[in-house]
Write a protein that holds these residues in place. Structure first.
Motif, mmCIF file in Angstrom:
data_model
loop_
_atom_site.group_PDB
_atom_site.id
_atom_site.type_symbol
_atom_site.label_atom_id
_atom_site.label_comp_id
_atom_site.label_asym_id
_atom_site.label_seq_id
_atom_site.Cartn_x
_atom_site.Cartn_y
_atom_site.Cartn_z
ATOM 1 N N SER A 67 0.571 -15.509 -9.684
ATOM 2 C CA SER A 67 0.754 -14.133 -9.215
ATOM 3 C C SER A 67 -0.186 -13.226 -9.991
ATOM 4 O O SER A 67 -0.522 -13.497 -11.148
ATOM 5 C CB SER A 67 2.193 -13.677 -9.468
ATOM 6 N N PRO A 69 -1.400 -10.607 -12.398
ATOM 7 C CA PRO A 69 -0.760 -10.089 -13.604
ATOM 8 C C PRO A 69 -0.781 -8.563 -13.659
ATOM 9 O O PRO A 69 -1.689 -7.924 -13.132
ATOM 10 C CB PRO A 69 -1.622 -10.676 -14.724
ATOM 11 N N ASP A 70 0.229 -7.999 -14.299
ATOM 12 C CA ASP A 70 0.250 -6.560 -14.576
ATOM 13 C C ASP A 70 -0.428 -6.266 -15.908
ATOM 14 O O ASP A 70 -1.031 -5.219 -16.089
ATOM 15 C CB ASP A 70 1.694 -6.046 -14.644
ATOM 16 N N ILE A 71 -0.270 -7.206 -16.843
ATOM 17 C CA ILE A 71 -0.838 -7.066 -18.190
ATOM 18 C C ILE A 71 -1.495 -8.384 -18.566
ATOM 19 O O ILE A 71 -0.951 -9.455 -18.306
ATOM 20 C CB ILE A 71 0.260 -6.736 -19.234
ATOM 21 N N TYR A 94 -6.556 -5.939 -8.607
ATOM 22 C CA TYR A 94 -5.225 -5.630 -9.133
ATOM 23 C C TYR A 94 -5.218 -4.708 -10.342
ATOM 24 O O TYR A 94 -4.180 -4.169 -10.685
ATOM 25 C CB TYR A 94 -4.484 -6.927 -9.473
ATOM 26 N N SER A 95 -6.342 -4.569 -10.995
ATOM 27 C CA SER A 95 -6.495 -3.634 -12.121
ATOM 28 C C SER A 95 -5.401 -3.743 -13.177
ATOM 29 O O SER A 95 -4.758 -2.753 -13.514
ATOM 30 C CB SER A 95 -6.545 -2.194 -11.602
ATOM 31 N N PRO A 96 -5.174 -4.936 -13.734
ATOM 32 C CA PRO A 96 -4.137 -5.041 -14.761
ATOM 33 C C PRO A 96 -4.534 -4.291 -16.032
ATOM 34 O O PRO A 96 -5.719 -4.063 -16.290
ATOM 35 C CB PRO A 96 -4.068 -6.549 -15.033
ATOM 36 N N LEU A 97 -3.548 -3.921 -16.786
ATOM 37 C CA LEU A 97 -3.759 -3.380 -18.126
ATOM 38 C C LEU A 97 -4.198 -4.553 -18.990
ATOM 39 O O LEU A 97 -3.634 -5.641 -18.900
ATOM 40 C CB LEU A 97 -2.446 -2.790 -18.649
ATOM 41 N N GLU A 137 -7.845 0.212 -19.549
ATOM 42 C CA GLU A 137 -7.067 0.656 -18.381
ATOM 43 C C GLU A 137 -8.033 1.043 -17.271
ATOM 44 O O GLU A 137 -9.107 1.588 -17.524
ATOM 45 C CB GLU A 137 -6.216 1.871 -18.721
ATOM 46 N N LYS A 138 -7.596 0.777 -16.045
ATOM 47 C CA LYS A 138 -8.397 1.133 -14.880
ATOM 48 C C LYS A 138 -8.650 2.639 -14.878
ATOM 49 O O LYS A 138 -7.780 3.429 -15.163
ATOM 50 C CB LYS A 138 -7.619 0.728 -13.605
#
Length: 139
Positions: A67, A69-71, A94-97, A137-138
């Motif tokens: 999946s 990722p968020d981070i 997805y531009s994760p942190l 960060e994006k």
């Protein structure tokens, strides 16, 4: 050994996760992991086999069936740029942190340059040994 230790830690802490036994990089294939490069956790990917290396499978993060990722935390002992190159699709879509450790001033510049178009890179901490913890960060 590291994957087994991770599985043990996950079980001990009752965390459900899948361990993928790959070295992440900018290509799918094989590389060499230098196993005597310092204290535990200091192993690093090198281009050619030599004494105290083991062959490892490499995968681009973009090609893993996971999946989005968020981070993402990246600390790969000097291989950070190659990891970023292997996850360009995820970075774009997805531009994760991202938290990333840069080993030395040259790598710090390389990472900033690699991410400058889409990410704002902030230095969170620097150590006496010239390692930097960065947050990206994006924009």
């Amino acid at each position: 050994d590291t994957a087994d230790q991770l599985r043990s830690n996950l079980e001990r802490n009752e965390v459900e996760a899948t361990v993928l036994e790959y070295a992440v990089s900018k290509f799918n294939g094989e590389a060499y992991l230098e196993t005597n490069s310092g204290p535990n956790g200091r192993e690093k990917i090198i281009p050619n086999s030599k004494t105290n290396t083991i062959s490892v499978k490499t995968r681009r993060i973009d090609d893993l069936e996971i999946s989005a990722p968020d981070i993402v935390k990246i600390d790969t002992e000097g291989h950070e740029k190659q990891v970023l190159e292997g996850m360009k699709d995820i970075l774009t879509e997805y531009s994760p942190l991202i938290y990333i450790e840069a080993h030395g001033d040259q790598e710090l510049s390389t990472i900033r340059e690699e991410m400058m178009d889409n990410y704002e890179v902030q230095e969170l901490h620097s150590r006496v040994d010239v390692n930097y913890l960065l947050k990206a960060e994006k924009r």
